[in-house]
Design a protein around this motif. Structure first.
Motif, PDB file in Angstrom:
ATOM      1  N   GLN A 171      -4.913  10.721   3.054  1.00 48.75           N
ATOM      2  CA  GLN A 171      -5.196  12.155   2.965  1.00 48.75           C
ATOM      3  C   GLN A 171      -4.666  12.636   1.626  1.00 48.75           C
ATOM      4  OE1 GLN A 171      -2.840  14.674   5.509  1.00 48.75           O
ATOM      5  NE2 GLN A 171      -4.487  16.172   5.707  1.00 48.75           N
ATOM      6  N   VAL A 172      -5.545  13.259   0.842  1.00 47.94           N
ATOM      7  CA  VAL A 172      -5.201  13.703  -0.508  1.00 47.94           C
ATOM      8  C   VAL A 172      -5.445  15.197  -0.620  1.00 47.94           C
ATOM      9  CG1 VAL A 172      -5.804  13.500  -2.959  1.00 47.94           C
ATOM     10  CG2 VAL A 172      -5.795  11.455  -1.514  1.00 47.94           C
ATOM     11  N   PHE A 173      -4.506  15.911  -1.250  1.00 47.16           N
ATOM     12  CA  PHE A 173      -4.698  17.316  -1.596  1.00 47.16           C
ATOM     13  C   PHE A 173      -4.683  17.432  -3.109  1.00 47.16           C
ATOM     14  CE2 PHE A 173      -3.144  17.814   2.732  1.00 47.16           C
ATOM     15  CZ  PHE A 173      -3.985  18.804   3.218  1.00 47.16           C
ATOM     16  N   ALA A 174      -5.584  18.253  -3.632  1.00 47.56           N
ATOM     17  CA  ALA A 174      -5.687  18.435  -5.078  1.00 47.56           C
ATOM     18  C   ALA A 174      -6.038  19.891  -5.382  1.00 47.56           C
ATOM     19  CB  ALA A 174      -6.743  17.501  -5.655  1.00 47.56           C
ATOM     20  N   ILE A 201       0.848  -1.196   0.000  1.00 48.76           N
ATOM     21  CA  ILE A 201       0.000   0.000   0.000  1.00 48.76           C
ATOM     22  C   ILE A 201       0.881   1.242   0.000  1.00 48.76           C
ATOM     23  CG2 ILE A 201      -1.756   1.303   1.265  1.00 48.76           C
ATOM     24  CD1 ILE A 201      -2.708  -1.424   2.427  1.00 48.76           C
ATOM     25  N   HIS A 202       1.864   1.265   0.889  1.00 45.32           N
ATOM     26  CA  HIS A 202       2.787   2.406   0.967  1.00 45.32           C
ATOM     27  C   HIS A 202       3.459   2.668  -0.372  1.00 45.32           C
ATOM     28  CE1 HIS A 202       6.903   3.974   1.278  1.00 45.32           C
ATOM     29  NE2 HIS A 202       6.381   4.834   2.136  1.00 45.32           N
ATOM     30  N   ASP A 203       4.043   1.623  -0.959  1.00 47.31           N
ATOM     31  CA  ASP A 203       4.801   1.782  -2.195  1.00 47.31           C
ATOM     32  C   ASP A 203       3.926   2.326  -3.323  1.00 47.31           C
ATOM     33  OD1 ASP A 203       6.974   0.835  -0.806  1.00 47.31           O
ATOM     34  OD2 ASP A 203       6.957  -1.154  -1.751  1.00 47.31           O
ATOM     35  N   ALA A 204       2.688   1.869  -3.397  1.00 48.78           N
ATOM     36  CA  ALA A 204       1.789   2.332  -4.456  1.00 48.78           C
ATOM     37  C   ALA A 204       1.370   3.786  -4.230  1.00 48.78           C
ATOM     38  CB  ALA A 204       0.565   1.429  -4.528  1.00 48.78           C
ATOM     39  N   LEU A 205       1.027   4.127  -2.995  1.00 47.24           N
ATOM     40  CA  LEU A 205       0.546   5.483  -2.713  1.00 47.24           C
ATOM     41  C   LEU A 205       1.663   6.518  -2.729  1.00 47.24           C
ATOM     42  CD1 LEU A 205      -2.044   4.697   0.091  1.00 47.24           C
ATOM     43  CD2 LEU A 205      -2.494   5.229  -2.318  1.00 47.24           C
ATOM     44  N   ALA A 206       2.883   6.100  -2.424  1.00 40.24           N
ATOM     45  CA  ALA A 206       4.015   7.035  -2.406  1.00 40.24           C
ATOM     46  C   ALA A 206       4.290   7.636  -3.782  1.00 40.24           C
ATOM     47  CB  ALA A 206       5.259   6.331  -1.873  1.00 40.24           C
ATOM     48  N   ARG A 207       3.794   7.007  -4.818  1.00 32.58           N
ATOM     49  CA  ARG A 207       3.995   7.521  -6.186  1.00 32.58           C
ATOM     50  C   ARG A 207       3.152   8.748  -6.484  1.00 32.58           C
ATOM     51  NH1 ARG A 207       3.215   1.700  -8.020  1.00 32.58           N
ATOM     52  NH2 ARG A 207       1.181   2.482  -8.611  1.00 32.58           N
ATOM     53  N   PHE A 208       2.130   9.009  -5.667  1.00 33.40           N
ATOM     54  CA  PHE A 208       1.219  10.124  -5.925  1.00 33.40           C
ATOM     55  C   PHE A 208       1.633  11.340  -5.103  1.00 33.40           C
ATOM     56  CE2 PHE A 208      -1.416   6.258  -6.403  1.00 33.40           C
ATOM     57  CZ  PHE A 208      -1.795   6.404  -7.728  1.00 33.40           C
ATOM     58  N   PRO A 209       2.055  12.425  -5.743  1.00 31.56           N
ATOM     59  CA  PRO A 209       2.436  13.617  -4.978  1.00 31.56           C
ATOM     60  C   PRO A 209       1.253  14.220  -4.216  1.00 31.56           C
ATOM     61  CG  PRO A 209       2.431  14.091  -7.329  1.00 31.56           C
ATOM     62  CD  PRO A 209       2.214  12.610  -7.184  1.00 31.56           C
ATOM     63  N   GLU A 210       0.050  13.933  -4.643  1.00 31.90           N
ATOM     64  CA  GLU A 210      -1.137  14.470  -3.981  1.00 31.90           C
ATOM     65  C   GLU A 210      -1.428  13.799  -2.639  1.00 31.90           C
ATOM     66  OE1 GLU A 210      -1.715  14.745  -8.490  1.00 31.90           O
ATOM     67  OE2 GLU A 210      -1.084  13.182  -7.089  1.00 31.90           O
ATOM     68  N   VAL A 211      -0.842  12.625  -2.410  1.00 34.31           N
ATOM     69  CA  VAL A 211      -1.064  11.908  -1.152  1.00 34.31           C
ATOM     70  C   VAL A 211      -0.163  12.516  -0.081  1.00 34.31           C
ATOM     71  CG1 VAL A 211      -0.842   9.699   0.044  1.00 34.31           C
ATOM     72  CG2 VAL A 211      -1.834   9.788  -2.260  1.00 34.31           C
ATOM     73  N   ALA A 212      -0.800  13.148   0.919  1.00 36.59           N
ATOM     74  CA  ALA A 212      -0.056  13.795   2.003  1.00 36.59           C
ATOM     75  C   ALA A 212       0.265  12.814   3.115  1.00 36.59           C
ATOM     76  CB  ALA A 212      -0.848  14.976   2.547  1.00 36.59           C
ATOM     77  N   SER A 213      -0.652  11.881   3.372  1.00 32.97           N
ATOM     78  CA  SER A 213      -0.418  10.874   4.403  1.00 32.97           C
ATOM     79  C   SER A 213      -1.277   9.657   4.107  1.00 32.97           C
ATOM     80  CB  SER A 213      -0.733  11.423   5.802  1.00 32.97           C
ATOM     81  OG  SER A 213      -2.112  11.665   5.946  1.00 32.97           O
ATOM     82  N   ALA A 214      -0.847   8.533   4.648  1.00 32.68           N
ATOM     83  CA  ALA A 214      -1.606   7.289   4.509  1.00 32.68           C
ATOM     84  C   ALA A 214      -1.312   6.433   5.727  1.00 32.68           C
ATOM     85  CB  ALA A 214      -1.218   6.551   3.230  1.00 32.68           C
TER      86      ALA A 214
END
Length: 150
Positions: free
Chosen positions: A107-110, A82-95
């Motif tokens: 947590q996503v910012f857009a 999960i971490h590795d996949a979400l870390a690719r998105f700059p919009e993901v602030a935390s997981a």
């Protein structure tokens, strides 16, 4: 490592503004600058302080839309996957992995709702994701980055 009262006070001051000088911190907590430096070095060496960083207001980057996304995974998906996949998105602030029905909360910012929708579609399209559930944040009410004063 368990923090004593002085360590907690130093950490609280650093969490508010990590650019403050050791002398300034010492004046607030009642220690000399060298004593504060020794304690900060010890806190870093022990892993209690894991780094110093800048906190950027996402709106300064043009990202004024915030959302929380629950991620429900297929099968047994590891937190590392999960971490590795979400870390690719700059919009993901935390997981974080969580208890309850969801496997993780993200947590996503857009920039806007359309941008968020594109990010959500990418997250939902990850090979291990069964489904997502999201809410848009209207107003952040409280954000803490350090332990509250006791």
């Amino acid at each position: 490592m368990r923090l004593d009262d002085l360590d907690e006070r130093i950490v609280r001051v650093l969490a508010e503004d990590a650019r403050r000088s050791y002398a300034d911190i010492g004046a607030e907590v009642g220690l000399s600058a060298p004593a504060v430096k020794r304690r900060v070095d010890r806190l870093r060496d022990s892993g209690a302080i894991i780094g110093f960083t800048v906190q950027v207001d996402p709106t300064a980057l043009g990202w004024s839309t915030e959302a929380l996304v629950e991620v429900y995974c297929r099968g047994k998906t590891s937190p590392e996957d999960i971490h590795d996949a979400l870390a690719r998105f700059p919009e993901v602030a935390s997981a974080s992995t969580v208890t309850g029905e969801a496997d993780a909360v993200v947590q996503v910012f857009a920039a806007d709702v359309r941008h968020f929708e594109r990010v959500l579609e990418k997250i939902a399209g990850l090979e291990f994701v069964d489904r997502t559930k999201s809410v848009l944040v209207l107003s952040p009410l409280l954000r803490r980055y350090a332990a509250p004063a006791q």
